[in-house]
Scaffold this motif. Structure first.
Motif, PDB file in Angstrom:
ATOM      1  N   SER A 173      26.312  39.542  41.349  1.00  0.00           N
ATOM      2  CA  SER A 173      25.412  38.976  42.366  1.00  0.00           C
ATOM      3  C   SER A 173      26.795  39.711  43.465  1.00  0.00           C
ATOM      4  CB  SER A 173      26.038  37.400  42.867  1.00  0.00           C
ATOM      5  OG  SER A 173      24.611  36.852  41.899  1.00  0.00           O
ATOM      6  N   SER A 174      27.956  39.917  42.136  1.00  0.00           N
ATOM      7  CA  SER A 174      29.065  40.835  42.818  1.00  0.00           C
ATOM      8  C   SER A 174      29.649  42.186  43.130  1.00  0.00           C
ATOM      9  CB  SER A 174      30.324  40.405  41.998  1.00  0.00           C
ATOM     10  OG  SER A 174      31.363  41.069  41.862  1.00  0.00           O
ATOM     11  N   PRO A 175      29.429  42.606  44.914  1.00  0.00           N
ATOM     12  CA  PRO A 175      29.112  44.052  44.480  1.00  0.00           C
ATOM     13  C   PRO A 175      30.588  45.117  43.513  1.00  0.00           C
ATOM     14  CG  PRO A 175      30.942  42.896  46.910  1.00  0.00           C
ATOM     15  CD  PRO A 175      29.361  42.244  45.741  1.00  0.00           C
ATOM     16  N   GLU A 176      31.751  44.612  43.552  1.00  0.00           N
ATOM     17  CA  GLU A 176      32.707  45.084  42.577  1.00  0.00           C
ATOM     18  C   GLU A 176      31.440  44.973  41.056  1.00  0.00           C
ATOM     19  OE1 GLU A 176      33.590  42.676  44.682  1.00  0.00           O
ATOM     20  OE2 GLU A 176      34.721  44.280  46.009  1.00  0.00           O
ATOM     21  N   ARG A 671      40.872  41.874  48.661  1.00  0.00           N
ATOM     22  CA  ARG A 671      41.099  41.001  47.021  1.00  0.00           C
ATOM     23  C   ARG A 671      41.035  39.780  47.128  1.00  0.00           C
ATOM     24  NH1 ARG A 671      44.251  45.748  45.339  1.00  0.00           N
ATOM     25  NH2 ARG A 671      43.654  47.213  46.113  1.00  0.00           N
ATOM     26  N   LEU A 672      40.456  39.292  48.538  1.00  0.00           N
ATOM     27  CA  LEU A 672      40.280  37.604  48.333  1.00  0.00           C
ATOM     28  C   LEU A 672      38.946  37.526  48.541  1.00  0.00           C
ATOM     29  CD1 LEU A 672      42.494  36.455  51.882  1.00  0.00           C
ATOM     30  CD2 LEU A 672      42.594  35.854  49.058  1.00  0.00           C
ATOM     31  N   GLU A 673      38.494  38.781  48.703  1.00  0.00           N
ATOM     32  CA  GLU A 673      36.658  38.611  49.323  1.00  0.00           C
ATOM     33  C   GLU A 673      36.580  38.737  46.987  1.00  0.00           C
ATOM     34  OE1 GLU A 673      35.474  40.079  53.219  1.00  0.00           O
ATOM     35  OE2 GLU A 673      35.662  41.719  51.438  1.00  0.00           O
ATOM     36  N   MET A 674      36.363  39.555  46.596  1.00  0.00           N
ATOM     37  CA  MET A 674      36.690  39.349  45.364  1.00  0.00           C
ATOM     38  C   MET A 674      37.189  38.618  44.376  1.00  0.00           C
ATOM     39  SD  MET A 674      38.458  43.534  44.659  1.00  0.00           S
ATOM     40  CE  MET A 674      38.585  44.598  45.634  1.00  0.00           C
ATOM     41  N   SER A 675      38.532  37.950  44.806  1.00  0.00           N
ATOM     42  CA  SER A 675      39.153  36.637  43.763  1.00  0.00           C
ATOM     43  C   SER A 675      37.827  35.527  44.189  1.00  0.00           C
ATOM     44  CB  SER A 675      40.377  36.516  44.832  1.00  0.00           C
ATOM     45  OG  SER A 675      40.352  34.981  45.063  1.00  0.00           O
ATOM     46  N   ILE A 676      36.964  35.454  45.129  1.00  0.00           N
ATOM     47  CA  ILE A 676      36.335  34.357  45.670  1.00  0.00           C
ATOM     48  C   ILE A 676      35.312  34.647  44.834  1.00  0.00           C
ATOM     49  CG2 ILE A 676      34.463  33.525  47.082  1.00  0.00           C
ATOM     50  CD1 ILE A 676      36.289  34.106  49.342  1.00  0.00           C
ATOM     51  N   PHE A 677      34.805  36.282  44.957  1.00  0.00           N
ATOM     52  CA  PHE A 677      33.507  36.866  43.796  1.00  0.00           C
ATOM     53  C   PHE A 677      33.522  35.684  42.128  1.00  0.00           C
ATOM     54  CE2 PHE A 677      30.553  39.017  47.186  1.00  0.00           C
ATOM     55  CZ  PHE A 677      29.696  38.414  46.119  1.00  0.00           C
ATOM     56  N   ASP A 678      34.666  36.723  42.016  1.00  0.00           N
ATOM     57  CA  ASP A 678      35.164  36.368  40.504  1.00  0.00           C
ATOM     58  C   ASP A 678      35.229  34.668  39.939  1.00  0.00           C
ATOM     59  OD1 ASP A 678      34.743  39.386  39.899  1.00  0.00           O
ATOM     60  OD2 ASP A 678      36.521  39.316  40.334  1.00  0.00           O
TER      61      ASP A 678
END
Length: 975
Positions: A173-176, A671-678
């Motif tokens: 679900s996470s693009p990264e 970076r906040l977007e990545m952290s929300i997914f993680d």
């Protein structure tokens, strides 16, 4: 005892012995004569002993077989026939680490404990699990941990369920997450690395029981194993146990697990992949562009270390020239790099986020033009020195992601050992570091750029594009496929699926027998230290400023932590304080451009970080203490330089660089977007906490979705708001960075303390000394009960309240209740039966009590499980042995070993919260005296908390819409 080369010790022949200065260990490399099993021992004075057994597990397809097997071997074995010995160890061992890990080409089973008896107990369970698992006899293990057709009644919809199936739905679900998986596949397309070892949800459901069993039989054999031991344990006893109890039962096999290398490409490959965004999202500036290169081999240790440094130099350092060029070209909003050397052929990636697909060629041109320019004109010497120094600092600290040194070394040794090379190669770094420093004076890094990027055709240009509603569309396709499949089945076949589901549920819901549970080895309560470890902290004063000093051996590294009182800022400006923490040290000062400042920081220190946080008063979340933190570390001879740099940053940073501040806003948003997914479970829990906790509301404002929305607004409207932004930042800095209310924390030895004491005045005299006025933040309780919508495929479900506010007091017995709840009831109900990857309880001394799930396919069912927790606990029947287990497991959580810097952090936090050593002693006494009756009595707290009805869930927008009656408000998370 003296060991001799080529002598045999308990079945293991000693091949090599040497001192490894970098790990302060005696290394001994053995081979088991009967099976060929390899064993590396690092003997030293660390009491946190580590054991790991690893296997080379090349994935054959995308079914995630290695990953599912990693889960499944820990679901019962020959000597330990409980359904989940792993869970029993979490309940009742003194482990300091207990887990298993699937990589692209290997599977690791590491454990750690400071207690000798406990260490052997856990090692016994793990070795039995990997060599004699019950998965061959019990098909429900694959059904539970991997996947199965789920059908409880004939008329129900047919669905897929399984722990790994849902875990990987979350990962994809996470693009990264998608990006990094596709990078490896794109550059190593003809090798095992093109296969998804974790499992692609679209293919996990192809895995059969026979494939599952065959893979285990083939690869989980001593001849294909790598055993690691670390710490101060008795090596002879460890070797004897491993040999006599396990390896002696096997004969040597010729196992073909060899990993082939990818033949070089003749041209850079162009690859396009889609990822899902919400149907309502704008798809502009949502594309990821990534240039990826295969760089040598992981067994070339100097090259591996040099490329690690080069990646930081080009892409991570605030002064990184390639990052700057891409940002200046306005091709995207964020740039970062990746260097993966845990594969046989390491991969370097240059990643541009928040771009558009039509900018692909321009992206490639800027990368190549910039790198050609660097090769032609040379890389800035200060940047080279800074990048080498910051990497050297990390190597000497030997800390990564919260892992202890022994665990870090267990992972590092595999990066050479797995590929038939020296297991010590990546632990030794002195000679290579010296060589790189010398070569760097003569265009060394320029040569690496030329050879491994500019002239390298073995690579890919990966474009990851957004596609609206793809997740929902895919979910509908899967359900349609399942509907068609069910329609094609005979009544007998449908009945078989119903019967299979029933058998699985019966197994999951049937408790283990006392006889089975008694097989899990257990220490006595007398084996537990009667008192908690005390962190030495002395209160001092330097020129009227309070100092907290924790004397710890730190290898001549000084850890300095400045805590400013940030409650001087008005409530409406709190989020600007968080922004201030994100940009200080990354903007220019009066004397230095930010690139020069960055180099100076990395040349002279191990890093200077700024952040915003808060500490709740013990027993009261209405009272909390907002702090603005400056954390810095340096070797003793560089301490004066570190203090000068801190002074320069906090007193002379410039907030008038429009372009730079806008760049940093874009990066922070990314970076906040990545952290929300993680960390979706933490995001949901913190959002929930903000409804009823003043301390929680403040924390959410400075770190959660509220901050993300605030940053999105600033970035979107920057031109209109830039003067306001600059004024607010300047005002926050002037208000907060004040000598009054300042606390200084120092972790190190007397030599480091004395140097700081002699030099800190340079900073203190420059600080404002005006009287501060603390602002009162008035946060009202609001039952928002939000549905936080994302394009993801799984949920993160939170529910809870403050138990102290309901008339209860904190007691250590609540920690045992938490252990019983999370590892017994919720594990079985939400993870095992519900299929979520995880479920946990957050319980604090300030009163917070929150249940939250992780990568959960369900929503309402999970909330129902939370509501019914008290019913299970009020009638629970726990015998004395099981009670002892829960107590031991609780103490294990309390006694996790801390690095010197983490000890300093804990001591400071306790001081601010008002916690004393006597409080921890009392808590420990309460834990050790907990009874079954206490658990039953305390379960009423859960009933009262859940009746308050505060909940929050983040997850799939379709799932939230279908359960809209559960929520009062809806928020589309990503912008």
């Amino acid at each position: 005892m003296t060991f001799k080369i080529n002598e045999t010790y308990n079945g293991f022949k000693l091949l090599r012995e040497e001192k490894v200065e970098e790990t302060n260990s005696i290394s001994r490399l053995f081979q088991h004569e009967k099976t060929g099993a390899r064993l590396l021992s690092l003997f030293n004075d660390d009491d946190n002993k580590v054991f790991s057994i690893s296997f080379r597990t090349p994935p054959e397809d995308h079914t995630g077989l290695p990953h599912i097997l990693e889960h499944s071997v820990l679901c019962g074995s020959r000597k330990f026939p409980t359904k989940e010995p792993f869970v029993e160890l979490m309940k009742g061992s003194l482990n300091t680490f207990l887990n298993a890990m699937t990589f692209s080409d290997k599977t690791m089973y590491p454990i750690a404990s400071r207690n000798d008896k406990d260490f052997f107990n856990i090692m016994d369970v793990y070795l039995d699990a990997v060599f004699y698992p019950n998965l061959h006899e019990i098909p429900e293990i694959l059904m539970q941990e991997g996947w199965h057709y789920h059908l409880e009644k004939k008329e129900d919809k047919l669905t897929y369920k399984g722990v790994v199936y849902n875990e990987m739905k979350g990962a994809f679900s996470s693009p990264e997450g998608v990006l990094h998986r596709k990078i490896e596949e794109s550059v190593l397309k003809d090798t095992i690395y093109a296969n998804e070892s974790g499992g692609d949800p679209d293919f996990i459901t192809d895995l059969t029981q026979s494939q599952f069993e065959e893979f285990h039989k083939k690869y989980y054999h001593p001849s294909n194993s790598y055993i690691f031991l670390y710490g101060d344990g008795d090596i002879q006893e460890q070797l004897k146990f491993i040999n006599e109890e396990y390896l002696s039962n096997f004969d040597k096999l010729d196992i073909d697990s060899h990993i082939e290398k990818q033949q070089p490409y003749e041209e850079i490959q162009n690859v396009e992949v889609d990822y899902s965004i919400s149907a309502d999202d704008d798809d502009k500036e949502k594309t990821y562009l990534s240039l990826n290169y295969v760089v040598g081999e992981s067994t070339d240790r100097e090259l591996v270390l040099a490329m690690d440094i080069l990646e930081y130099m080009l892409l991570e350092n605030p002064a990184a020239p390639l990052k700057k060029a891409l940002v200046d070209a306005n091709l995207g909003k964020d740039v970062f790099g990746s260097y993966n050397n845990s594969v046989i052929q390491p991969v370097l990636s240059i990643i541009l986020k928040n771009s558009d697909a039509e900018k692909t060629e321009e992206f490639k041109k800027v990368v190549y033009d910039t790198l050609n320019d660097l090769v032609e004109k040379g890389i800035d010497e200060d940047l080279i020195e800074a990048s080498i120094n910051i990497n050297e600092f990390k190597l000497r600290e030997s800390e990564m992601g919260g892992l202890s040194k022994g665990l870090l070394y267990a992972i590092k040794c595999m990066d050479g050992w797995l590929y038939e090379a020296d297991p010590l190669m990546h632990m030794r770094y002195e000679n290579e570091l010296h060589s790189i420093k010398e070569k760097s004076k003569n265009r060394y890094f320029e040569g690496l750029i030329q050879k491994y990027i500019l002239d390298n055709k073995h690579g890919s240009l990966l474009t990851l594009k957004p596609k609206k509603g793809m997740a929902e569309e895919h979910s509908e396709e899967i359900q349609s496929k399942l509907d068609e499949y069910k329609a094609s089945l005979s009544e007998e076949e449908i009945n078989n699926i119903v019967e299979g589901t029933k058998k699985l549920l019966e197994r999951q819901m049937t408790p283990d027998s006392k006889e089975a549970l008694s097989t899990i080895p257990l220490i006595e309560l007398e084996d537990i230290p009667a008192e908690p470890e005390e962190i030495p902290q002395v209160e001092k004063e330097i020129n009227g400023t309070k100092v907290l000093y924790q004397e710890e051996f730190t290898s001549k590294i000084a850890y300095l932590h400045l805590l400013f009182d940030s409650s001087v800022v008005e409530e409406e400006d709190v989020q600007y304080v968080a922004l201030l923490g994100s940009i200080l040290g990354k903007v220019s000062t009066e004397d230095k451009h930010y690139s020069k400042l960055s180099n100076d920081i990395n040349i002279n220190t191990g890093g200077i970080r700024f952040s915003t946080e808060s500490y709740s008063k013990d027993g009261d979340d209405y009272t909390f203490y907002p702090k603005f933190s400056v954390r810095a570390k340096a070797l003793s001879d560089k301490i004066p330089n570190m203090i000068s740099l801190i002074k320069e940053i906090i007193l002379t940073s410039k907030f008038d660089e429009d372009k730079r501040i806008k760049e940093l806003l874009s990066q922070l948003k990314s970076r906040l977007e990545m952290s929300i997914f993680d960390r979706g479970h933490s995001v949901a829990a913190n959002r929930l906490l903000s409804y009823f906790s003043p301390a929680g509301r403040y924390h959410e404002m400075i770190s959660g979705i509220s901050l993300y929305k605030f940053i999105c607004n600033l970035e979107k409207n920057f031109d209109a708001m830039k003067e306001e932004i600059k004024a607010k930042l300047k005002n926050c800095a002037e208000s907060i960075l004040n000598k009054n209310g300042l606390i200084i924390s120092i972790t190190g030895e007397d030599e480091e303390y004395k140097i700081i004491e002699d030099n800190i005045d340079e900073l203190l005299v420059g600080l404002s000394n005006t009287v501060i006025t603390q602002k009162e933040y008035k946060f009202e309780e609001l039952k928002d009960n939000e549905g936080l919508k994302t394009p993801g495929n799984v949920q993160y479900v939170a529910k809870g309240y403050n138990y102290i506010r309901l008339g209860n007091k904190y007691t250590g017995k609540l920690q045992v209740l938490k252990k019983v709840t999370s590892i017994d009831y919720l594990w079985n109900k939400v993870r095992v039966q519900g299929g979520a990857y995880g479920c946990m309880v957050r319980l604090t001394r300030a009163g917070s009590l929150i249940f939250t799930s992780y990568r959960d396919p369900n929503l309402k069912e999970t909330l129902d499980a939370y509501d019914n927790t008290y019913k299970y606990l009020k009638d629970i029947d726990i015998d004395d042995r099981e009670m002892r287990k829960y107590i031991i497991g609780t103490i294990s959580d309390m006694d996790a070993p801390l690095s010197p810097v983490l000890k300093g952090e804990k001591a400071v936090a306790d001081f601010i919260k008002g916690l004393t050593y006597d409080d921890y002693k009392k808590e420990r006494e309460e834990i050790l005296s907990t009874t079954q009756e206490d658990i039953k009595e305390l379960s009423s707290i859960y009933e009262a908390v859940m009746e308050k009805g505060f909940c929050c869930a983040m997850g799939n927008e379709g799932k939230i819409d279908k359960n809209k009656e559960l929520f009062n408000k809806f928020v589309t998370v990503f912008e």
